[in-house]
Design an enzyme around this catalytic site. Structure first.
Site, short mmCIF file in Angstrom:
data_model
loop_
_atom_site.label_atom_id
_atom_site.label_comp_id
_atom_site.label_asym_id
_atom_site.label_seq_id
_atom_site.Cartn_x
_atom_site.Cartn_y
_atom_site.Cartn_z
N THR A 192 -1.66 7.54 -10.02
CA THR A 192 -1.43 6.70 -11.21
C THR A 192 -2.55 5.69 -11.41
OG1 THR A 192 0.95 6.94 -11.40
CG2 THR A 192 0.04 4.84 -12.12
N THR A 212 -5.51 -7.10 -10.26
CA THR A 212 -5.01 -8.01 -9.25
C THR A 212 -6.14 -8.72 -8.51
OG1 THR A 212 -3.93 -7.99 -7.07
CG2 THR A 212 -4.89 -5.93 -7.76
N ASP A 213 -5.83 -9.87 -7.92
CA ASP A 213 -6.82 -10.57 -7.10
C ASP A 213 -7.07 -9.83 -5.78
OD1 ASP A 213 -4.39 -11.14 -5.83
OD2 ASP A 213 -4.68 -13.31 -5.77
N GLU A 214 -6.18 -8.88 -5.44
CA GLU A 214 -6.31 -8.21 -4.14
C GLU A 214 -7.57 -7.36 -4.03
OE1 GLU A 214 -2.66 -6.69 -2.51
OE2 GLU A 214 -1.47 -8.05 -3.74
N ILE A 269 0.95 7.77 -18.02
CA ILE A 269 -0.37 7.42 -18.57
C ILE A 269 -1.40 8.51 -18.28
CG2 ILE A 269 -0.11 4.90 -18.60
CD1 ILE A 269 -1.81 4.87 -15.96
N ALA A 307 1.33 1.04 -13.16
CA ALA A 307 0.70 1.19 -11.84
C ALA A 307 1.77 1.35 -10.79
CB ALA A 307 -0.15 -0.04 -11.51
N TYR A 349 -3.40 0.24 -1.92
CA TYR A 349 -3.08 -0.32 -3.24
C TYR A 349 -4.29 -1.00 -3.86
CZ TYR A 349 -1.55 -3.86 -6.61
OH TYR A 349 -1.45 -4.66 -7.72
N SER A 350 -4.89 -1.95 -3.11
CA SER A 350 -5.98 -2.71 -3.71
C SER A 350 -7.20 -1.83 -3.95
CB SER A 350 -6.33 -3.95 -2.88
OG SER A 350 -6.62 -3.62 -1.55
N LYS A 372 9.34 -6.92 -3.39
CA LYS A 372 8.30 -7.94 -3.25
C LYS A 372 8.90 -9.19 -2.60
CE LYS A 372 5.45 -5.25 -5.52
NZ LYS A 372 5.43 -5.13 -6.96
P1 NAD Z 1 5.99 -2.80 -11.29
O1 NAD Z 1 5.86 -1.88 -10.11
O2 NAD Z 1 7.16 -3.72 -11.37
O3 NAD Z 1 6.01 -1.92 -12.64
C1 NAD Z 1 5.14 -0.85 -12.86
C2 NAD Z 1 5.63 -0.09 -14.08
O4 NAD Z 1 4.72 0.99 -14.33
C3 NAD Z 1 7.01 0.55 -13.89
O5 NAD Z 1 7.80 0.35 -15.04
C4 NAD Z 1 6.70 2.03 -13.70
O6 NAD Z 1 7.76 2.89 -14.14
C5 NAD Z 1 5.46 2.18 -14.55
N1 NAD Z 1 4.62 3.31 -14.13
C6 NAD Z 1 4.25 3.64 -12.87
N2 NAD Z 1 3.48 4.75 -12.90
C7 NAD Z 1 3.36 5.10 -14.20
C8 NAD Z 1 2.66 6.15 -14.88
N3 NAD Z 1 1.94 7.04 -14.20
N4 NAD Z 1 2.73 6.20 -16.21
C9 NAD Z 1 3.46 5.29 -16.91
N5 NAD Z 1 4.15 4.31 -16.33
C10 NAD Z 1 4.09 4.20 -14.99
O7 NAD Z 1 4.62 -3.59 -11.36
P2 NAD Z 1 4.34 -5.08 -11.84
O8 NAD Z 1 4.55 -6.00 -10.70
O9 NAD Z 1 5.03 -5.32 -13.12
O10 NAD Z 1 2.76 -5.00 -12.08
C11 NAD Z 1 2.24 -4.61 -13.35
C12 NAD Z 1 0.73 -4.57 -13.26
O11 NAD Z 1 0.23 -5.85 -12.88
C13 NAD Z 1 0.20 -3.59 -12.20
O12 NAD Z 1 -0.95 -2.97 -12.73
C14 NAD Z 1 -0.15 -4.47 -11.02
O13 NAD Z 1 -1.20 -3.91 -10.26
C15 NAD Z 1 -0.59 -5.73 -11.73
N6 NAD Z 1 -0.40 -6.99 -10.97
C16 NAD Z 1 0.80 -7.28 -10.40
C17 NAD Z 1 0.97 -8.48 -9.72
C18 NAD Z 1 2.29 -8.86 -9.11
O14 NAD Z 1 2.37 -9.89 -8.40
N7 NAD Z 1 3.38 -8.14 -9.35
C19 NAD Z 1 -0.09 -9.38 -9.62
C20 NAD Z 1 -1.32 -9.04 -10.23
C21 NAD Z 1 -1.46 -7.85 -10.90
P1 TYD Z 2 4.24 -8.93 -1.58
O1 TYD Z 2 5.29 -9.58 -2.43
O2 TYD Z 2 4.48 -7.55 -1.08
O3 TYD Z 2 2.88 -9.04 -2.39
P2 TYD Z 2 1.35 -8.74 -1.91
O4 TYD Z 2 1.37 -7.99 -0.65
O5 TYD Z 2 0.86 -7.92 -3.05
O6 TYD Z 2 0.70 -10.09 -1.79
O7 TYD Z 2 4.00 -9.85 -0.31
C1 TYD Z 2 3.61 -11.21 -0.45
C2 TYD Z 2 3.34 -11.74 0.94
O8 TYD Z 2 4.59 -11.77 1.65
C3 TYD Z 2 2.41 -10.85 1.75
O9 TYD Z 2 1.59 -11.69 2.57
C4 TYD Z 2 3.35 -10.04 2.63
C5 TYD Z 2 4.53 -10.98 2.84
N1 TYD Z 2 5.85 -10.33 2.99
C6 TYD Z 2 6.67 -10.67 4.08
O10 TYD Z 2 6.31 -11.52 4.91
N2 TYD Z 2 7.88 -10.06 4.19
C7 TYD Z 2 8.32 -9.13 3.32
O11 TYD Z 2 9.43 -8.56 3.50
C8 TYD Z 2 7.48 -8.79 2.20
C9 TYD Z 2 7.90 -7.77 1.18
C10 TYD Z 2 6.25 -9.43 2.09
#
Ligand code: NAD
Ligand code: TYD
Length: 352
Positions: A98, A132-134, A58, A81, A158-159, A197
């Site tokens: 990114t 994200t809510d973070e 991106i 991201a 990250y946040s 995660k």
């Molecule tokens: P993910 O890490 O599973 O996927 C991220 C994707 O972005 C991957 O396919 C990666 O290859 C691509 N990417 C990374 N850097 C890039 C770049 N520079 N250019 C193009 N592509 C790139 O993430 P996710 O969990 O699917 O999250 C997607 C979005 O939602 C993120 O912006 C994240 O901050 C947001 N989000 C995630 C959660 C969650 O619980 N997973 C919650 C709220 C918001």
């Molecule tokens: P995570 O899935 O990394 O999401 P986020 O940090 O963005 O909320 O983690 C969710 C919660 O689980 C967070 O409070 C951290 C905790 N956690 C563990 O306790 N053990 C683990 O191995 C991981 C990856 C997360």
């Protein structure tokens, strides 16, 4: 047609698959394919001409401008991201590159393209930014859930990088009039989530008979949303959201980590008789700067757009466990190579 970025990752891939289930409108999918991007997530679209995959960054403004002028999408939905808090603690640089610099380049290319539009194309264009809510930081136990007017107070690299991106998006709307919308969502779970995660990591470890590493006392609270419900919310924001607005998205499911893990173990035992995962729970050293509680007030998106989650945590977890049990090949493919390096780096000598 729409341009999705990060559509080979967890939420992006679910979004693309759901989108093409609901509509025939084509998707250009721009993804860098980092460790988190996986074309296996999109295998069912291999021969589907409605899906155009482009490997790229991106942050590559020229590439983005080229794609925009070639395909003339009516919207950009930005999922791309670096998304994992623990990785941002070990190495923040990719998050800055990114999430901040990359989002800036994408926004700027979008503005350049949008400036060339006229008529219906101009009126319809939207830039939807997935956040994200973070960004709101950590809540006290009795504090009200995050609403869209809460001050930003990010605590992890990250946040902080996501907060910066949100501010850039806001400024492009305010200064240039680019029709942006931002969603701030709670923790997602569901099929195709990379096992770094919490939920997929616990499932992977439980199936492998390895310890389930719960950080600290396990009392950190998150709100959990099934990924399909998040994708539905994003579609509604794209079609009906008011440009310039932000929408909080959550699952009405505030749960302490230890209870998430225990629920997961119980559901796994129900679906895979004989699997006693609960005995594998191990408390390990806490994450640095670990936010204690997140909670979402999703009343704005419910009131304005009529969105509500369709899954409860119980029903969503049952679907998620079933998917991981049915897709052992997917899990095996993503847990080779670099994955093992990450696990040994993050969990080395961390037993409390
Ligand atoms: P993910 O890490 O599973 O996927 C991220 C994707 O972005 C991957 O396919 C990666 O290859 C691509 N990417 C990374 N850097 C890039 C770049 N520079 N250019 C193009 N592509 C790139 O993430 P996710 O969990 O699917 O999250 C997607 C979005 O939602 C993120 O912006 C994240 O901050 C947001 N989000 C995630 C959660 C969650 O619980 N997973 C919650 C709220 C918001
Ligand atoms: P995570 O899935 O990394 O999401 P986020 O940090 O963005 O909320 O983690 C969710 C919660 O689980 C967070 O409070 C951290 C905790 N956690 C563990 O306790 N053990 C683990 O191995 C991981 C990856 C997360």
């Amino acid at each position: 047609m729409i341009l999705v970025t990060g559509g080979a990752g967890f939420i992006g891939a679910n979004f693309v698959l759901d989108w093409l289930d609901c509509s025939d409108e084509p998707v250009i999918n721009l993804d860098k394919l980092t460790y988190a991007g996986n074309l296996g997530n999109l295998a069912s679209l291999k021969r589907d001409t409605r899906h155009i995959f482009v490997r790229g960054d991106i942050g590559d403004r020229n590439l983005v401008l080229h794609l925009l002028s070639l395909y003339r999408p009516r919207a950009i939905v930005n999922f791309a991201a670096e998304s994992h808090v623990d990785r941002s603690i070990h190495g923040p640089a990719d998050f800055i590159a990114t999430n901040i610099v990359g989002t800036f380049a994408l926004l700027d290319a979008a503005r350049g393209y949008w400036n060339t539009l006229t008529g219906n194309e101009l009126a319809q264009f939207r830039f939807v930014h997935i956040s994200t809510d973070e960004v709101y930081g950590s809540l006290e136990p009795a504090a009200a859930p995050f609403s869209e007017t809460n001050a930003y107070a990010p605590n992890s690299p990250y946040s902080a990088s996501k907060a910066s991106a949100d501010h850039l998006v806001r400024s492009y709307q305010h200064t240039y009039g680019l029709p942006t919308l931002t969603t701030n969502c709670s923790n997602n779970y569901g099929p195709r989530q990379f096992p770094e995660k919490l939920i997929p990591l616990m499932l992977y470890n439980a199936l492998a008979g390895k310890p389930l590493p719960v950080y600290g006392d396990g009392g950190n609270v998150r709100d959990w949303l099934y990924v399909g419900d998040h994708c539905a919310a994003i579609r509604m924001v794209l079609e009906q959201g008011r440009p310039g607005e932000t929408y909080n998205v959550g699952g009405n499911a505030e749960i302490a980590n230890i209870d998430v893990v225990r629920t997961l173990c119980r559901v796994l035992g129900e679906q895979k008789p004989g699997c006693d995962a609960e005995s594998l729970i191990t408390f390990v050293k806490d994450r640095a700067g670990h936010d204690r509680r997140y909670a979402i007030d999703a009343s704005k998106i419910r009131r304005e757009l009529g969105w509500e989650p369709s899954e409860t945590f119980e029903s969503g977890i049952a679907r998620t466990v079933a998917w991981y049990l049915d897709n052992a090949g997917w899990l095996a493919a993503v847990t080779s190579g670099e994955y093992k390096n990450w696990i040994s780096l993050n969990y080395a000598a961390e037993v409390a």
